[in-house]
Each structure stands twice: as C-alpha cells, then as structure tokens.
Motif scaffolding. Structure first.
Motif, PDB file in Angstrom:
ATOM      1  N   ALA A   1       8.224  -0.774  -3.494  1.00  6.57           N
ATOM      2  CA  ALA A   1       6.834  -0.652  -3.021  1.00  6.57           C
ATOM      3  C   ALA A   1       6.029  -1.919  -3.279  1.00  6.57           C
ATOM      4  N   THR A   2       6.419  -3.027  -2.660  1.00  8.90           N
ATOM      5  CA  THR A   2       5.782  -4.302  -2.944  1.00  8.90           C
ATOM      6  C   THR A   2       4.479  -4.476  -2.178  1.00  8.90           C
ATOM      7  N   ASP A   3       3.598  -5.305  -2.726  1.00 12.26           N
ATOM      8  CA  ASP A   3       2.349  -5.634  -2.047  1.00 12.26           C
ATOM      9  C   ASP A   3       2.636  -6.293  -0.702  1.00 12.26           C
ATOM     10  N   ARG A   4       3.695  -7.114  -0.654  1.00 14.88           N
ATOM     11  CA  ARG A   4       4.035  -7.813   0.591  1.00 14.88           C
ATOM     12  C   ARG A   4       4.358  -6.818   1.713  1.00 14.88           C
ATOM     13  N   ASP A   5       5.091  -5.741   1.370  1.00 14.68           N
ATOM     14  CA  ASP A   5       5.424  -4.740   2.386  1.00 14.68           C
ATOM     15  C   ASP A   5       4.153  -4.048   2.899  1.00 14.68           C
TER      16      ASP A   5
ATOM     17  N   ALA B   1       9.020   3.623   1.890  1.00 17.54           N
ATOM     18  CA  ALA B   1      10.286   4.336   1.645  1.00 17.54           C
ATOM     19  C   ALA B   1      11.386   3.766   2.545  1.00 17.54           C
ATOM     20  N   PHE B   2      11.062   3.522   3.798  1.00 20.58           N
ATOM     21  CA  PHE B   2      12.026   2.942   4.743  1.00 20.58           C
ATOM     22  C   PHE B   2      12.541   1.587   4.248  1.00 20.58           C
ATOM     23  N   LYS B   3      11.644   0.757   3.714  1.00 19.78           N
ATOM     24  CA  LYS B   3      12.038  -0.580   3.272  1.00 19.78           C
ATOM     25  C   LYS B   3      13.065  -0.532   2.145  1.00 19.78           C
ATOM     26  N   ASP B   4      13.086   0.577   1.387  1.00 25.96           N
ATOM     27  CA  ASP B   4      14.072   0.732   0.315  1.00 25.96           C
ATOM     28  C   ASP B   4      15.289   1.529   0.766  1.00 25.96           C
ATOM     29  N   GLY B   5      15.420   1.770   2.072  1.00 26.40           N
ATOM     30  CA  GLY B   5      16.612   2.419   2.599  1.00 26.40           C
ATOM     31  C   GLY B   5      16.573   3.935   2.558  1.00 26.40           C
ATOM     32  N   TYR B   6      15.394   4.516   2.324  1.00 25.16           N
ATOM     33  CA  TYR B   6      15.277   5.976   2.273  1.00 25.16           C
ATOM     34  C   TYR B   6      14.746   6.521   3.597  1.00 25.16           C
ATOM     35  N   GLN B   7      15.038   7.800   3.824  1.00 31.07           N
ATOM     36  CA  GLN B   7      14.439   8.512   4.944  1.00 31.07           C
ATOM     37  C   GLN B   7      13.091   9.105   4.512  1.00 31.07           C
TER      38      GLN B   7
ATOM     39  N   LEU C   1      16.798  11.544   1.759  1.00 33.40           N
ATOM     40  CA  LEU C   1      15.356  11.774   1.849  1.00 33.40           C
ATOM     41  C   LEU C   1      14.664  11.224   0.602  1.00 33.40           C
ATOM     42  N   GLY C   2      13.734  10.292   0.819  1.00 29.33           N
ATOM     43  CA  GLY C   2      13.048   9.681  -0.318  1.00 29.33           C
ATOM     44  C   GLY C   2      11.599  10.069  -0.445  1.00 29.33           C
TER      45      GLY C   2
END
Length: 786
Positions: A347-351, A407-413, A485-486
C-alpha cells in the motif's frame, strides 16, 4: 364477542408495557394515540381522552397521562398481572449466614426479603443480587426540603409528605366522584389532596398512614389543594422519621414497578442488596483512575441513595460508562477471535498517487485522509475492519476503488458486494472507469446473468483471471471460489445479514464497509462496534446543494406544476411513494394509483413505474431507459433509495413525507443533484400537525446528512434508525446515544485496550469483568427471547 372486562384487560396490557418501557411510545406500532383511535379503546372514552396528545408530551407528562389512564381502567378488582416467565427457585437453596457478603450472581432466595418479597422481585424479572443492584431508578426526586403548598404557584407540580388525618368522598354530579383527603406535615401544615374518579384509591387510604403525594397545585385565592397524580404509602417499618430515611428527606429514586409492589419495598430491597453484596469491582483500580471513574460500590450506592447531586452525577457517569464498555466488548468479541490476522499489503503512497493521477478530479482532503487510514490498516498484519461513512456524493466509491487498486498491485483479488443489482451494475461501470485504464480486469457477477455466464465468471474467479469482481449476493454462493481474495468491500452493509457477510470473509480478507447512510458517531461506534470508523465529511467543490421545500398536500397541484416546468427545460423527475403499513401489496397499489393520477394531471409527461416486486432484470431495464431519457417521470417505491445515479434528474417529489425517517428522506433526496443543473426536493406532507411540521423542517433547513442523522436519533431513538436486534444494541438503562459520544469513545478505547492485551479475558484479574460481561450478555439474550 369479548366482554367489557376482557376488552379492559386487552387494553391495559399495552399500557402497562408502555410504562415498563419508560414511556417512550414504543409499546405498540404507531404509538399509543394510534391504539386509542382503534376499536379496542372504543368502549373507554375517558381513557382515550386521558391519552389524547400523548405523542407530543414530555416523558414526565406521558407518565402522568398513562397512570391516569391505567387508573381509569381499574374496575375495583385487582389487576391481573402477567409477570415475565422466571426460573423456578430451588427450594433447597440455603440461606446465607447473617451478615455475610455475597457475590453478584447469588440467587435472591439466599436472603430474607420480607413476607412475599422474593415473589415480588421475581415478578419484576429479578433473579440474582446483580439484578437488584442494577435495577436502577428511572428518575430521582429531590425530597430534602419538601415545599409548603403556600409557596407553590398555580399549575406547578409538587411533592408533599405527611400523615393522613381525614378523608371524605363526594359525588357533585352523576358520573363524577371526588375523594378529598387532609394530610398533616411534620411542620404542622395541613394539606388538602384530591383524586377525581378514582374510587379504588379510597381503600388504600387509612387514617394515620404516612403518604407521599405528587401532583399539580390548584390555587383558590389564598388556599391551595393538590390534584394527586402519584401516591406512595410508607409502611410503619420504614423509619421515615429518622435521619436514615430512604423515602423522604433526601434525593430519592423512583423505580419502575407493578401493582402491589410499592416504591418503599423497592427502595428497601435495593438497601438490602447494597448491604449484603461484596465490595468487589470488576474494573481494576488503575483503569478506574485512568478513566476518572468512581468505584462500583460508590456508584451503586449513589444511583440508589445519593447523598447529594455530585454523588448522583459520578454514579450515573460510572454506570453509563460500564453500559458502553460491556456493549463495546460484546461487539469486539463477536467473532471467534478478538483479533484476526489478515493480508499484509505494501500500500505505497506512489500507488495511491498513480491512481489519483488517472482521475478526472482531485481527491478532497477528507478523501485523502480516509485513504491514508485505510492504507495504514492494509499495511498491518491484522485484518482490516473499517467502516467508511460519507454523505451522498462525498466520493466513497473512488476511495474504495483506490483501496481495491492497492490490493491488485500486491497480486490479490478484490470484491465489491452491493445490495441490489441496479447498484452492482452502477458500481461495475464506475470500477471499469477507474481501474480498467490501469490494467485491472473487472468482472460482474449478479443473479440476472444466464447460467452459462455465471459459470464462466465463477471459473474466471477461481482461476485468478479477473482482478476485481463486482456483484450482489451471487458473490457468496457456495460455488464461488476465490483464487486469492485480499480485500472485500461491502456497500451498505446493514442491508446484508451477518451470516451473508461472514461467507464473503471466510478467507479473512481485509474488509472495508461503505455506507452512504449517515449515522451519528455514537450509533456508529456501537452498532458497528467491531469496525474502525472513518468519515468523509467534505463534499467535492462545485456541487450545488439540493433546495428542499416542505408543502402540505393541499398544495400538491403547485408541486406538480413546478415539476412540469422542469420537464419543459429538458429535466427529469422522481416521484416516491411511502411504504404503507409494511405491506408490499398496498405499497404497489399506492404507487400504481399515483402513476395513473399523474398521467391525468400531467398529460404531456411520459411516466413509468418502478417497484420492489418487479424482477431484477425489469428494474434494470426501467432504470436504463430513465437514464437514457426515454421517459420523464419515474414513479417509484423506496427501491430507489440507495445508489441510483441519474444525472439529468433535477426534481424529487416525496409523497406522504411524514411516513419516512429524516435520514431516509435525506437518502432519497440524494438521488437528485448528481448533475450540473440546480436540483430540488419537494416534501409533500399528508399530515399537518405541529410535530410533523417541526420534524420535516429539519430536513428542509439542512443538507448535512450527519446533522440530520443526529436529529433523527434524538427524535426516534437507535432502534428505529437501525433495528436494535439487528445491530446488537441492547436497551440502555442509563445511556443516551443522542448525547453520549464522548463517553462512548472513552469506553471503546478502554475495551480495545483490554482486548489488545488479553483477547479473550483469560487473566485471573479479569475474572470479574468476564463474569459481568457474560451475565449482561445473557440478560440481553433473555430479553430478546421474551
């Protein structure tokens, strides 16, 4: 056909229930005035007259009116009582040794409550020492210096005490009986007291009896008399002439009771319970000091027998704090574990910045603050459980979309579950707009899909070939399996059952709950006690508030004339009809009739109808046609309350607006004002009372959903805003959700602190706290059963 005594008994029961519930006008649906207008009260015109205007009375005035009505229903014979079912006392329970101290769970049968005393306490549902200790007075009277009637102005209420020295009965005209009595006070003053048409009182008056009377003073020149509304008889064992009196000469508690159970008995029972209970406190001393709380013994003594106002105040604060503490502990301990491990996101600020850069607008300060609260939760290894509240148009959906992107950026649904297919489709369109340009694959799963389409989407979810899925309850069907599912976002959670939500959360994803229904902070902290709270309290710049106007139904023609002017400018309108007596068939009939009437009144307008009994596909088709401006006016039941977005609609007419709560009216109003045009909401009231007008003026004068929700809470109470049983909020004995925000927050902070160190209250020093929590939880369950 029922006999007159049977009708009298049937009418008496709801009135007695109203008294037991503290005169809140909730004993019967629609209130006591509606009951009085019905056939049950027909044979009792004096009772009907005694309760006229009950809805508009203060609590004290309601108490007076209700007692008068119950007295009028008395026919000279003992009133049948219907005590709650209580557990049978074991005749083998041994008596406690004289002078011994007992724990709060001790059965009442271990103590001597006087002749018939145990039976009386059981009739009130009191079984243990704890029950008596926490059977608080419903109000307190200051009897430290009872006044002389000579000092009281005409019409004022007064309480006096004295010894009965004479009584007489007169009948000045047929159908009227007047009972006069003379009391002599300790100062020697003689007081004349009067009862009208209450012949049964006479048998309870004997010369030499000590009485406490409350009523209104009526002055006749220099003389005065008391019209008695409430009477206490003190028995000879009370010791009320001594300095240790429990019924006069001090601040005195007045309890809820039943016929045959005197206030004097209830006070003596509280006195016995206090003298025989141990001095233990389930809250350790360092927590009491931290929260500035008095000890439990002092609090219980102070609520039953306060020495002064300061004593009563600190007792009330401690016991109110405890009510909220145990409520918060119950809510936080709802799950199998107090703290669940969830997913851990970067959950980065950049994202977050990348997401915002793709928007056609900038986040408001409130949106950005809430996003950082969400991101902090997502970075934690504990499962996020957060409620995001925001008024209509505050930008909750964009915040949820950003969280799903993290969540998507970390590979989760991610999943977004909505309560209706209309709203699910709308969310799907929005998610596509926000996320598809960022490479996110968005899917839709709703009941209206064909079996083949559902099977294909379920396979896509299971294989991880879709990133974010928007849907309805179809997301929690047994044949839906998630690859990873994340994050689960639940919109308008209060429309789903607890079991439904848990199905979605089986894999322990982080949870974000969204609500566009403004809820007062105090209610949110209790009803959603298991969730952290974030509030988006700022609207995006450029939104024009909806102008609201309250009209009586006699001006309905004027309202629809204005609607027609808006239609001629190319706009559209919603017309909403109220739910009638919780009956969908009647609601449908009213909506259909209204649509037919409008076709006659507005022959130029193209009109269609939407109601809750339509199949989902038909509702969607009508809404799509309305969005596409295929017709001008949508007549609807409250099915359009949540989420529907039609930017070209500029007018909302709400028929019989008095049948809605203020928060619901605000939600309906939020369906317009979603485009660039100036928008309007017309509230058409079919009831013209001062009370109705005052209530609806609140929404006419404010567009702040949280201000409106606070007013709604004060007017209607928490149970009507969000069903008490649904939310898990028990009836509060002392607490007031409308004004206790600060104390709720402090109690919640302590509850979270306790569970963070001992998630299941295992430590020996918390055994008392654990026992008290269990006892109070059992009492809530018992009340719900009966």
């Amino acid at each position: 056909m029922p006999t007159l005594p049977e009708l009298r008994d049937k009418l008496r029961r709801p009135l007695e229930l109203e008294r037991l519930r503290g005169f809140e006008n909730k004993a019967v649906a629609g209130g006591l005035e509606k009951l009085m207008d019905g056939p049950l009260a027909g044979p009792f015109p004096k009772v009907r007259e005694a309760l006229r205007g009950y809805d508009d009375l203060s609590l004290a005035e309601r108490e007076e009116a209700l007692e008068a009505a119950l007295n009028l229903l008395q026919d000279g014979s003992p009133r049948p009582s219907s005590p709650p079912k209580v557990a049978r006392q074991d005749p083998q329970i041994p008596a406690a040794p004289a002078g011994s101290r007992l724990g709060p769970s001790a059965p009442l049968a271990q103590l001597d409550w006087g002749h018939g005393g145990l039976k009386k306490l059981n009739a009130l549902g009191l079984q243990t020492l704890r029950d008596v200790l926490h059977n608080y007075p419903r109000r307190h009277e200051d009897r430290r210096a009872l006044p002389s009637l000579a000092e009281i102005e005409d019409g004022q209420k007064a309480t006096v005490s004295g010894v009965l020295i004479s009584k007489t009965r007169t009948s000045p005209r047929p159908g009227m009986q007047i009972l006069n009595a003379v009391l002599q006070t300790s100062s020697g003053e003689r007081i004349k007291a009067t009862w009208f048409n209450q012949p049964w009182v006479e048998k309870n008056l004997r010369e030499g009896a000590k009485l406490i009377l409350t009523g209104r003073v009526k002055r006749f020149g220099k003389s005065a008399q008391l019209g008695v509304e409430y009477m206490e008889t003190l028995d000879s064992s009370s010791g009320n002439s001594a300095s240790g009196s429990i019924s006069i000469g001090r601040i005195v508690g007045v309890y809820d009771g039943k016929d045959g159970i005197s206030q004097d008995f209830l006070r003596k029972s509280a006195q016995i319970a206090l003298s025989r209970s141990d001095d233990g406190d389930y809250l350790p001393g360092h927590w009491r000091k931290q929260c500035n709380l008095t000890d439990l013994t002092d609090a219980l003594q102070g609520i039953h027998f306060p020495s002064d106002e300061a004593h009563l105040s600190r007792a009330d604060y401690r016991l109110r704090f405890d009510e909220y503490l145990f409520l918060e502990l119950r809510m936080l301990l709802q799950g199998e574990d107090a703290v669940l491990l969830g997913k851990r996101f970067t959950a980065t600020d950049r994202d977050m910045q990348d997401f915002e850069a793709g928007l056609p607008f900038q986040f408001t300060g409130a949106q950005r603050r809430v996003l950082y609260e969400i991101a902090d939760d997502m970075r934690s290894e504990q499962q996020m459980a957060r409620l995001v509240q925001g008024d209509v148009g505050s930008g909750k959906t964009a915040v949820a979309a950003c969280a799903l992107y993290l969540a998507f950026k970390d590979g989760y649904q991610g999943a977004l579950m909505a309560p209706t297919e209309i709203l699910a489709r709308q969310h799907y369109v929005n998610m596509q707009s926000y996320l598809a340009p960022l490479g996110v694959r968005v899917g839709l799963l709703i009941g209206a899909l064909t079996p083949k389409q559902k099977a294909e989407m379920q396979a896509t979810i299971a294989n991880g070939l879709v990133d974010i899925v928007v849907g309805t309850q179809a997301l929690i069907q047994e044949n839906v399996t998630w690859a990873n599912l994340g994050l689960a976002v639940v919109d308008e959670e209060h429309r789903f059952g607890v079991a439904q939500r848990r199905k979605l959360l089986a894999g322990r994803p982080d949870v974000l709950v969204m609500s566009a229904t403004p809820i007062p902070r105090s209610l949110a902290l209790t009803a959603y006690g298991d969730l952290e709270l974030s509030i988006i309290d700022e609207l995006p710049p450029g939104r024009t508030p909806v102008e609201t106007k309250l009209l009586q139904d006699t001006h309905r023609t004027q309202a629809y004339g204005f609607v027609m002017t808006q239609l001629r400018e190319g706009r559209q309108a919603f017309v909403v009809t109220a739910l009638i007596e919780e009956n969908e068939n009647l609601e449908l009939l009213a909506a259909t009739q209204l649509a037919d009437d409008l076709r006659v009144i507005l022959p130029e307008a193209r009109i269609d109808l939407l109601h809750g009994k339509m199949p989902a596909a038909e509702k969607d088709a009508i809404m799509e046609r309305f969005r596409a401006q295929a017709f001008d006016i949508l007549v609807s039941t409250t099915v359009i309350e949540v989420g529907v977005d039609v930017p070209n609609a500029s007018v909302m007419v709400i028929e019989n607006a008095e049948r809605f709560g203020l928060s619901q009216l605000h939600q309906l109003r939020g369906r317009v004002g979603r485009g660039s045009a100036k928008s309007y909401c017309l509230l058409v009231a079919g009831e013209h009372s001062q009370k109705t007008r005052k209530r609806l003026k609140i929404i006419e004068g404010s567009t702040d959903g949280f201000v409106i929700a606070e007013a709604d809470l004060k007017l209607r109470g928490p149970g009507e805003i969000r069903g008490t049983r649904q939310s898990g909020i028990p009836d509060l004995k002392l607490g007031d959700l409308a004004s206790d925000v600060e104390i709720i927050e402090r109690a919640r902070e302590l509850a979270k602190h306790i569970l963070s160190h001992d998630p299941v209250l295992k430590h020996p020093r918390l055994s008392g706290l654990r026992e008290e929590l269990q006892a109070r939880s059992n009492q809530v369950a018992y009340r719900e059963v009966i």
